[in-house]
Design a protein around this motif. Sequence first.
Motif, PDB file in Angstrom:
ATOM      1  N   HIS A  19       0.838  -1.204   0.000  1.00  0.00           N
ATOM      2  CA  HIS A  19       0.000   0.000   0.000  1.00  0.00           C
ATOM      3  C   HIS A  19       0.872   1.252   0.000  1.00  0.00           C
ATOM      4  CE1 HIS A  19      -3.259   2.772   0.988  1.00  0.00           C
ATOM      5  NE2 HIS A  19      -2.481   3.244   1.956  1.00  0.00           N
ATOM      6  N   SER A  20       1.934   1.261   0.813  1.00  0.00           N
ATOM      7  CA  SER A  20       2.819   2.423   0.902  1.00  0.00           C
ATOM      8  C   SER A  20       3.526   2.682  -0.423  1.00  0.00           C
ATOM      9  CB  SER A  20       3.856   2.219   2.015  1.00  0.00           C
ATOM     10  OG  SER A  20       3.227   2.139   3.270  1.00  0.00           O
ATOM     11  N   LEU A  21       3.943   1.621  -1.095  1.00  0.00           N
ATOM     12  CA  LEU A  21       4.613   1.768  -2.394  1.00  0.00           C
ATOM     13  C   LEU A  21       3.660   2.350  -3.438  1.00  0.00           C
ATOM     14  CD1 LEU A  21       6.624  -1.577  -2.449  1.00  0.00           C
ATOM     15  CD2 LEU A  21       7.611   0.728  -2.484  1.00  0.00           C
ATOM     16  N   VAL A 180       6.896  12.696   3.774  1.00  0.00           N
ATOM     17  CA  VAL A 180       8.174  12.458   4.445  1.00  0.00           C
ATOM     18  C   VAL A 180       8.956  11.422   3.647  1.00  0.00           C
ATOM     19  CG1 VAL A 180       9.315  11.809   6.583  1.00  0.00           C
ATOM     20  CG2 VAL A 180       7.056  12.886   6.668  1.00  0.00           C
ATOM     21  N   PRO A 181      10.105  11.783   3.093  1.00  0.00           N
ATOM     22  CA  PRO A 181      10.921  10.789   2.383  1.00  0.00           C
ATOM     23  C   PRO A 181      11.536   9.817   3.384  1.00  0.00           C
ATOM     24  CG  PRO A 181      11.558  13.062   1.818  1.00  0.00           C
ATOM     25  CD  PRO A 181      10.704  13.126   3.037  1.00  0.00           C
ATOM     26  N   GLN A 186      11.703   2.770   7.954  1.00  0.00           N
ATOM     27  CA  GLN A 186      11.205   3.899   8.738  1.00  0.00           C
ATOM     28  C   GLN A 186       9.684   4.059   8.656  1.00  0.00           C
ATOM     29  OE1 GLN A 186      13.960   6.617   6.682  1.00  0.00           O
ATOM     30  NE2 GLN A 186      14.696   7.228   8.697  1.00  0.00           N
ATOM     31  N   LEU A 187       9.034   3.189   7.931  1.00  0.00           N
ATOM     32  CA  LEU A 187       7.576   3.279   7.806  1.00  0.00           C
ATOM     33  C   LEU A 187       6.854   3.201   9.156  1.00  0.00           C
ATOM     34  CD1 LEU A 187       6.905   1.210   4.542  1.00  0.00           C
ATOM     35  CD2 LEU A 187       6.489   3.653   4.892  1.00  0.00           C
ATOM     36  N   ASP A 218       2.168  11.215   4.377  1.00  0.00           N
ATOM     37  CA  ASP A 218       2.432  10.004   3.599  1.00  0.00           C
ATOM     38  C   ASP A 218       3.935   9.814   3.411  1.00  0.00           C
ATOM     39  OD1 ASP A 218      -0.141   8.800   2.772  1.00  0.00           O
ATOM     40  OD2 ASP A 218      -0.489  10.754   1.860  1.00  0.00           O
ATOM     41  N   ALA A 219       4.312   8.577   3.167  1.00  0.00           N
ATOM     42  CA  ALA A 219       5.714   8.255   2.895  1.00  0.00           C
ATOM     43  C   ALA A 219       6.013   8.427   1.417  1.00  0.00           C
ATOM     44  CB  ALA A 219       6.008   6.820   3.304  1.00  0.00           C
TER      45      ALA A 219
END
Length: 366
Positions: A19-21, A180-181, A186-187, A218-219
């Motif tokens: 999902h994050s990707l 946030v990169p 670090q997720l 978001d990441a």
Amino acid sequence: MTNAEDLLETSTDEASLAHSLKRSAQIDKAIDEDPSRFRVLTGDRPTGHLHLGHYFGTLQNRVKLQNRGVETWVLIADYQVITDRDGVGPLKERVMSLLTDYIAAGIDPEKSVIFNHSQVPALNQLLLPFLSLVTESELHRNPTVKAELEATNGRAMSGLMLTYPVHQAADILFCKANVVPVGKDQLPHLEQTRQIANRFDKRYGRATKEHPVFPRPDALLSDVPLLLGLDGTKMSKSRGNTIELRMSADETAKRIKKAKTDADRHITYDPQNRPEVANLLLLASLASGQSPQELANQIGDGGGGTLKKVVTESLNEFLAPLRAKRAELEKDPAYLLEILRRGNERANEVANATLAEVRKAMQMDY
């Protein structure tokens, strides 16, 4: 934990990463369409001098985001130096070194805000309400906190280390950063930040999507190359196995000359079976723009000596403009301090406004 529970946790983590990707790719595309919608928060602890791992891992990407038009906030996290150590060391020197590296690498103080923890009281004051929104068990489950506890060898963990994820949430939320990169590891930190933002709005009656106090950041995930140190172990300031950005060309050559390789004279790019050789090829690749495989083919039977020569020449040529800019900046410490003063002034304006909004939501605006 049972095997079934292990499988469930792994499955959940994989689904969360997927999902994050997907979300990260959407954000990257949205930045191209309208960068003004985004504010990025990123930064470093001034525990030592920045090296190539920092440059290729984060600095380069920060400059790209800034130049794409994204409002970029860069934190020099001086308070976080004392999370896991007894003193601050030569802190001022390291803060100035960090600031110099940032600007020499391309962070533009006219486009980005560079500031530090200790000069922004309202940011740190957010820790108090934020700490009321998390439980002790949640903090202990944070991967960074768990890793630190395992590494202490029985030494008591400081309260600041335990609450490190909450301090990071304050860093992100005080300026209402929405991107946030981060790396994949670090997720969990970012998820903790999102959780704090959600809980604050829910507890203090501002949970509507139209008027939240805080955004849900978001990441922005990137394929950061995994660089080893010159000794084949994890790249680390404390191990002396890095090439610092501030080093001269001669110092760089000496470090690379001592780098670990192997006995096979025929150079190939094989990260699994020849990690040290592959790491040097990757460094040369990042500096030259050629692929590691191309470089390996060019070196052929030249052995470790030729490989190290290629790496040295590639890195020194790549870093020459940064080093020239760095030397110029070091001659004008007053200019550097003025950049930090302006950044801290801007950070205080935003932090004070956010804290006032928090107090109003909590009915503490007396």
